[in-house]
Design a protein around this motif. Structure first.
Motif, PDB file in Angstrom:
ATOM      1  N   GLY A 233      15.184  12.603  19.461  1.00 48.08           N
ATOM      2  CA  GLY A 233      15.849  13.720  18.775  1.00 48.08           C
ATOM      3  C   GLY A 233      16.193  14.851  19.719  1.00 48.08           C
ATOM      4  O   GLY A 233      16.268  16.016  19.307  1.00 48.08           O
TER       5      GLY A 233
ATOM      6  N   GLY B  52      15.371  19.961  20.148  1.00 47.58           N
ATOM      7  CA  GLY B  52      15.599  19.226  21.394  1.00 47.58           C
ATOM      8  C   GLY B  52      16.545  19.943  22.334  1.00 47.58           C
ATOM      9  O   GLY B  52      16.365  19.927  23.555  1.00 47.58           O
TER      10      GLY B  52
ATOM     11  N   TYR C 272      19.471  10.485  20.887  1.00 46.55           N
ATOM     12  CA  TYR C 272      20.294  11.098  19.841  1.00 46.55           C
ATOM     13  C   TYR C 272      20.739   9.965  18.926  1.00 46.55           C
ATOM     14  O   TYR C 272      20.604   8.780  19.269  1.00 46.55           O
ATOM     15  CB  TYR C 272      21.514  11.808  20.450  1.00 46.55           C
TER      16      TYR C 272
ATOM     17  N   LEU D 271      19.687   6.116  20.102  1.00 47.11           N
ATOM     18  CA  LEU D 271      18.637   5.325  19.451  1.00 47.11           C
ATOM     19  C   LEU D 271      18.714   5.535  17.950  1.00 47.11           C
ATOM     20  O   LEU D 271      18.712   6.670  17.478  1.00 47.11           O
ATOM     21  CB  LEU D 271      17.246   5.757  19.946  1.00 47.11           C
ATOM     22  N   ASP D 272      18.765   4.421  17.216  1.00 47.15           N
ATOM     23  CA  ASP D 272      18.629   4.500  15.770  1.00 47.15           C
ATOM     24  C   ASP D 272      17.194   4.082  15.445  1.00 47.15           C
ATOM     25  O   ASP D 272      16.809   2.938  15.670  1.00 47.15           O
ATOM     26  CB  ASP D 272      19.635   3.545  15.103  1.00 47.15           C
ATOM     27  N   LEU D 273      16.424   5.020  14.941  1.00 44.77           N
ATOM     28  CA  LEU D 273      14.998   4.745  14.691  1.00 44.77           C
ATOM     29  C   LEU D 273      14.786   3.649  13.660  1.00 44.77           C
ATOM     30  O   LEU D 273      13.704   3.064  13.574  1.00 44.77           O
ATOM     31  CB  LEU D 273      14.287   6.020  14.220  1.00 44.77           C
TER      32      LEU D 273
ATOM     33  N   ALA E  72      10.471  14.164  18.112  1.00 48.79           N
ATOM     34  CA  ALA E  72      11.069  15.217  17.271  1.00 48.79           C
ATOM     35  C   ALA E  72      12.129  14.646  16.340  1.00 48.79           C
ATOM     36  O   ALA E  72      12.549  15.323  15.407  1.00 48.79           O
ATOM     37  CB  ALA E  72      11.680  16.301  18.160  1.00 48.79           C
ATOM     38  N   ALA E  73      12.592  13.420  16.585  1.00 45.68           N
ATOM     39  CA  ALA E  73      13.652  12.861  15.731  1.00 45.68           C
ATOM     40  C   ALA E  73      13.123  12.655  14.326  1.00 45.68           C
ATOM     41  O   ALA E  73      11.993  12.213  14.129  1.00 45.68           O
ATOM     42  CB  ALA E  73      14.141  11.533  16.308  1.00 45.68           C
TER      43      ALA E  73
ATOM     44  N   SER F 209      15.447  15.645   8.971  1.00 43.35           N
ATOM     45  CA  SER F 209      14.700  16.908   8.942  1.00 43.35           C
ATOM     46  C   SER F 209      15.048  17.785   7.747  1.00 43.35           C
ATOM     47  O   SER F 209      14.446  18.834   7.566  1.00 43.35           O
ATOM     48  CB  SER F 209      14.960  17.680  10.237  1.00 43.35           C
TER      49      SER F 209
ATOM     50  N   VAL G 211      12.805   6.044   8.526  1.00 33.16           N
ATOM     51  CA  VAL G 211      13.063   6.885   9.702  1.00 33.16           C
ATOM     52  C   VAL G 211      11.844   7.752  10.022  1.00 33.16           C
ATOM     53  O   VAL G 211      11.363   7.791  11.157  1.00 33.16           O
ATOM     54  CB  VAL G 211      14.303   7.793   9.466  1.00 33.16           C
TER      55      VAL G 211
ATOM     56  N   PHE H 119       5.992  16.074  15.673  1.00 38.62           N
ATOM     57  CA  PHE H 119       6.328  17.314  14.960  1.00 38.62           C
ATOM     58  C   PHE H 119       6.217  17.150  13.460  1.00 38.62           C
ATOM     59  O   PHE H 119       6.910  16.328  12.867  1.00 38.62           O
ATOM     60  CB  PHE H 119       7.736  17.794  15.345  1.00 38.62           C
ATOM     61  N   SER H 120       5.319  17.931  12.890  1.00 34.37           N
ATOM     62  CA  SER H 120       5.216  18.024  11.443  1.00 34.37           C
ATOM     63  C   SER H 120       5.801  19.380  11.020  1.00 34.37           C
ATOM     64  O   SER H 120       6.558  19.992  11.786  1.00 34.37           O
ATOM     65  CB  SER H 120       3.762  17.865  11.010  1.00 34.37           C
ATOM     66  N   THR H 121       5.455  19.845   9.857  1.00 31.40           N
ATOM     67  CA  THR H 121       6.139  21.021   9.303  1.00 31.40           C
ATOM     68  C   THR H 121       5.188  21.938   8.536  1.00 31.40           C
ATOM     69  O   THR H 121       4.181  21.471   7.985  1.00 31.40           O
ATOM     70  CB  THR H 121       7.252  20.537   8.343  1.00 31.40           C
TER      71      THR H 121
ATOM     72  N   GLY I  35      12.189  27.247  12.450  1.00 32.10           N
ATOM     73  CA  GLY I  35      12.695  27.595  13.775  1.00 32.10           C
ATOM     74  C   GLY I  35      13.966  28.427  13.663  1.00 32.10           C
ATOM     75  O   GLY I  35      14.731  28.268  12.714  1.00 32.10           O
TER      76      GLY I  35
ATOM     77  N   LYS J  34      22.562  26.856  17.093  1.00 31.39           N
ATOM     78  CA  LYS J  34      22.912  25.418  17.107  1.00 31.39           C
ATOM     79  C   LYS J  34      24.361  25.311  16.637  1.00 31.39           C
ATOM     80  O   LYS J  34      24.645  25.009  15.480  1.00 31.39           O
ATOM     81  CB  LYS J  34      21.985  24.624  16.195  1.00 31.39           C
TER      82      LYS J  34
ATOM     83  N   MET K 222      22.518  25.292  11.297  1.00 31.49           N
ATOM     84  CA  MET K 222      21.211  25.861  11.004  1.00 31.49           C
ATOM     85  C   MET K 222      21.406  27.289  10.497  1.00 31.49           C
ATOM     86  O   MET K 222      22.487  27.855  10.539  1.00 31.49           O
ATOM     87  CB  MET K 222      20.317  25.853  12.256  1.00 31.49           C
TER      88      MET K 222
HETATM   89  N1  LIG Z   1      13.978  23.173  12.604  1.00 30.85           N
HETATM   90  C1  LIG Z   1      12.922  23.579  11.941  1.00 30.85           C
HETATM   91  O1  LIG Z   1      12.881  24.738  11.498  1.00 30.85           O
HETATM   92  C2  LIG Z   1      11.734  22.659  11.717  1.00 30.85           C
HETATM   93  C3  LIG Z   1      10.638  23.182  11.022  1.00 30.85           C
HETATM   94  C4  LIG Z   1       9.529  22.356  10.824  1.00 30.85           C
HETATM   95  C5  LIG Z   1       9.526  21.059  11.329  1.00 30.85           C
HETATM   96  N2  LIG Z   1      10.604  20.564  11.980  1.00 30.85           N
HETATM   97  C6  LIG Z   1      10.536  19.202  12.527  1.00 30.85           C
HETATM   98  O2  LIG Z   1      10.746  19.284  13.926  1.00 30.85           O
HETATM   99  C7  LIG Z   1      11.477  18.158  14.386  1.00 30.85           C
HETATM  100  C8  LIG Z   1      12.758  18.623  15.062  1.00 30.85           C
HETATM  101  O3  LIG Z   1      13.536  19.340  14.114  1.00 30.85           O
HETATM  102  P1  LIG Z   1      15.038  19.759  14.390  1.00 30.85           P
HETATM  103  O4  LIG Z   1      15.246  21.051  13.690  1.00 30.85           O
HETATM  104  O5  LIG Z   1      15.343  19.628  15.830  1.00 30.85           O
HETATM  105  O6  LIG Z   1      15.839  18.642  13.566  1.00 30.85           O
HETATM  106  P2  LIG Z   1      17.370  18.225  13.703  1.00 30.85           P
HETATM  107  O7  LIG Z   1      18.184  19.308  14.294  1.00 30.85           O
HETATM  108  O8  LIG Z   1      17.782  17.691  12.372  1.00 30.85           O
HETATM  109  O9  LIG Z   1      17.342  17.035  14.738  1.00 30.85           O
HETATM  110  C9  LIG Z   1      16.844  15.789  14.377  1.00 30.85           C
HETATM  111  C10 LIG Z   1      17.101  14.786  15.474  1.00 30.85           C
HETATM  112  O10 LIG Z   1      16.731  13.503  14.957  1.00 30.85           O
HETATM  113  C11 LIG Z   1      17.810  12.605  15.167  1.00 30.85           C
HETATM  114  N3  LIG Z   1      17.813  11.602  14.109  1.00 30.85           N
HETATM  115  C12 LIG Z   1      17.983  11.777  12.786  1.00 30.85           C
HETATM  116  N4  LIG Z   1      17.926  10.589  12.152  1.00 30.85           N
HETATM  117  C13 LIG Z   1      17.710   9.663  13.113  1.00 30.85           C
HETATM  118  C14 LIG Z   1      17.584   8.241  13.098  1.00 30.85           C
HETATM  119  N5  LIG Z   1      17.676   7.519  11.975  1.00 30.85           N
HETATM  120  N6  LIG Z   1      17.388   7.609  14.275  1.00 30.85           N
HETATM  121  C15 LIG Z   1      17.331   8.308  15.431  1.00 30.85           C
HETATM  122  N7  LIG Z   1      17.433   9.643  15.520  1.00 30.85           N
HETATM  123  C16 LIG Z   1      17.640  10.308  14.357  1.00 30.85           C
HETATM  124  C17 LIG Z   1      19.063  13.478  15.139  1.00 30.85           C
HETATM  125  O11 LIG Z   1      20.112  12.790  15.792  1.00 30.85           O
HETATM  126  P3  LIG Z   1      21.659  13.260  15.720  1.00 30.85           P
HETATM  127  O12 LIG Z   1      21.709  14.743  15.540  1.00 30.85           O
HETATM  128  O13 LIG Z   1      22.213  12.790  17.025  1.00 30.85           O
HETATM  129  O14 LIG Z   1      22.254  12.535  14.542  1.00 30.85           O
HETATM  130  C18 LIG Z   1      18.562  14.702  15.901  1.00 30.85           C
HETATM  131  O15 LIG Z   1      18.613  14.462  17.290  1.00 30.85           O
HETATM  132  C19 LIG Z   1      11.723  17.290  13.161  1.00 30.85           C
HETATM  133  O16 LIG Z   1      10.726  16.301  13.117  1.00 30.85           O
HETATM  134  C20 LIG Z   1      11.593  18.245  12.004  1.00 30.85           C
HETATM  135  O17 LIG Z   1      11.188  17.574  10.822  1.00 30.85           O
HETATM  136  C21 LIG Z   1      11.705  21.344  12.190  1.00 30.85           C
END
Ligand SMILES: NC(=O)c1ccc[n+]([C@@H]2O[C@H](COP(=O)([O-])OP(=O)(O)OC[C@H]3O[C@@H](n4cnc5c(N)ncnc54)[C@H](OP(=O)(O)O)[C@@H]3O)[C@@H](O)[C@H]2O)c1
Length: 294
Positions: free
Chosen positions: A7, A13, A30, A45-47, A68-69, A72, A87, A105-107, A156, A160, A166
């Motif tokens: 991710g 990321g 990604y 990568l497709d998880l 981190a993928a 979300s 996923v 990464f959890s939440t 966060g 972006k 976001m």
């Molecule tokens: N952002 C926050 O405020 C927040 C808060 C609490 C927890 N978290 C956790 O922190 C982690 C990172 O969050 P983030 O905000 O960076 O999330 P994000 O912006 O949605 O990014 C998620 C990443 O996962 C990839 N992804 C999604 N589905 C996938 C699949 N089937 N196979 C492979 N890759 C896949 C996406 O790829 P593409 O974009 O290339 O499609 C992206 O690179 C996540 O686990 C999220 O649950 C985030």
């Protein structure tokens, strides 16, 4: 150290993978958004594709995985819970079965938001598919014998500008167009600047010894509890936006049901790595210096 960062093209990321690449070899994955990241080698990568996951580990042989993928957005998980299970849970369980060092990464949404502030010892009360799957992931990570940490990330903030939008990008674009934006006055989070999340990861990876069982679960939030409205007003002030366009509403007034206050106490993490993330005021001031829409 060689790090596989799943991710890397996501919100976290984009800040964290290039930060880690200053000190480590980083291979980032990604799915749809292959944004170039300084020092990071990107691979798709497709998880959901178990064979592709296995081939990637076999080929890259990382020392550590930063996982981190995820799907979300809670709404996406509600809309397709089977896919979310594959996923978010399937891939985490698969990584847990490996012998690699792992950061997961959890939440903050593992809590229902009714009894803040939350410490690591407080029992989770997940209320949606997304948060239930994160709790499953946390349990799998806690149960493994290889070195592992779970970071319960708070909301966060940061930029972006591409991919799914976001909070700050949506807020900035709306207010710049002169369109009002409704923000909740009764939804509190310990918002964390993603640049600080990146620094936290870098410091955790520099630890000589990873925490043992009791310390493997860490809250990872900013130092303040802030409502969406207060965040919005601080953001306007730093970015030179008209804060009269920020309309305060309660969640009930907007017909929204969500966890009211998921404030995390993150002192255990801060003392482990000797680092305290910046205040909202300092975070949004830094964002103003890096505004991608200027
Ligand atoms: N952002 C926050 O405020 C927040 C808060 C609490 C927890 N978290 C956790 O922190 C982690 C990172 O969050 P983030 O905000 O960076 O999330 P994000 O912006 O949605 O990014 C998620 C990443 O996962 C990839 N992804 C999604 N589905 C996938 C699949 N089937 N196979 C492979 N890759 C896949 C996406 O790829 P593409 O974009 O290339 O499609 C992206 O690179 C996540 O686990 C999220 O649950 C985030």
């Amino acid at each position: 150290m060689k790090i596989l960062f799943t991710g890397a093209g996501g919100f976290l990321g984009r800040y964290a993978a290039p930060r880690l690449a200053r000190e480590h070899e980083v291979v980032g994955t990604y799915l749809n958004n292959d944004v170039p990241l300084d020092g990071v080698r990107l691979v798709r990568l497709d998880l959901e594709d178990a064979a592709a996951r296995a081939r990637l580990l076999e080929r890259e042989r990382p020392d550590c995985v930063v996982h981190a993928a995820a799907m979300s957005r809670p709404s996406d998980c509600e809309a397709d819970p089977e896919r979310a299970e594959r996923v978010n849970a399937g891939a985490t369980q698969w990584l847990c079965a490996s012998a690699l060092r792992l950061i997961f990464f959890s939440t903050d949404l593992v809590f229902d938001g009714k009894h803040p502030p939350y410490r690591e010892e407080d029992p989770p009360a997940p209320s949606c598919v997304y948060s239930r799957l994160k709790v499953d992931g946390e349990r799998a990570v806690l149960a493994r014998t290889a070195p592992a940490m779970t970071l319960r990330l708070a909301l966060g903030y940061g930029w972006k500008p591409t991919g799914h939008s976001m909070f700050c990008d949506s807020l900035y674009r709306s207010l710049r167009r002169g369109e009002p934006m409704t923000l909740f006055s009764d939804q509190f989070r310990s918002a964390l600047y993603m640049k600080d999340a990146a620094e936290i990861l870098a410091r955790l990876l520099a630890l000589r010894e990873w925490p043992e069982a009791g310390g493997r679960l860490l809250h990872c939030g900013g130092p303040e509890s802030v409502s969406r409205v207060r965040f919005g007003r601080e953001f306007c002030s730093a970015l030179g936006l008209d804060d009269s366009l920020v309309e305060a509403k309660t969640m009930a007034e907007a017909g929204v049901r969500a966890a009211p206050d998921c404030t995390l106490k993150s002192e255990r993490l801060y003392s482990l790595i000797g680092f305290r993330p910046r205040t909202i005021e300092a975070g949004v001031a830094d964002m103003a210096l890096e505004n991608p829409y200027k």
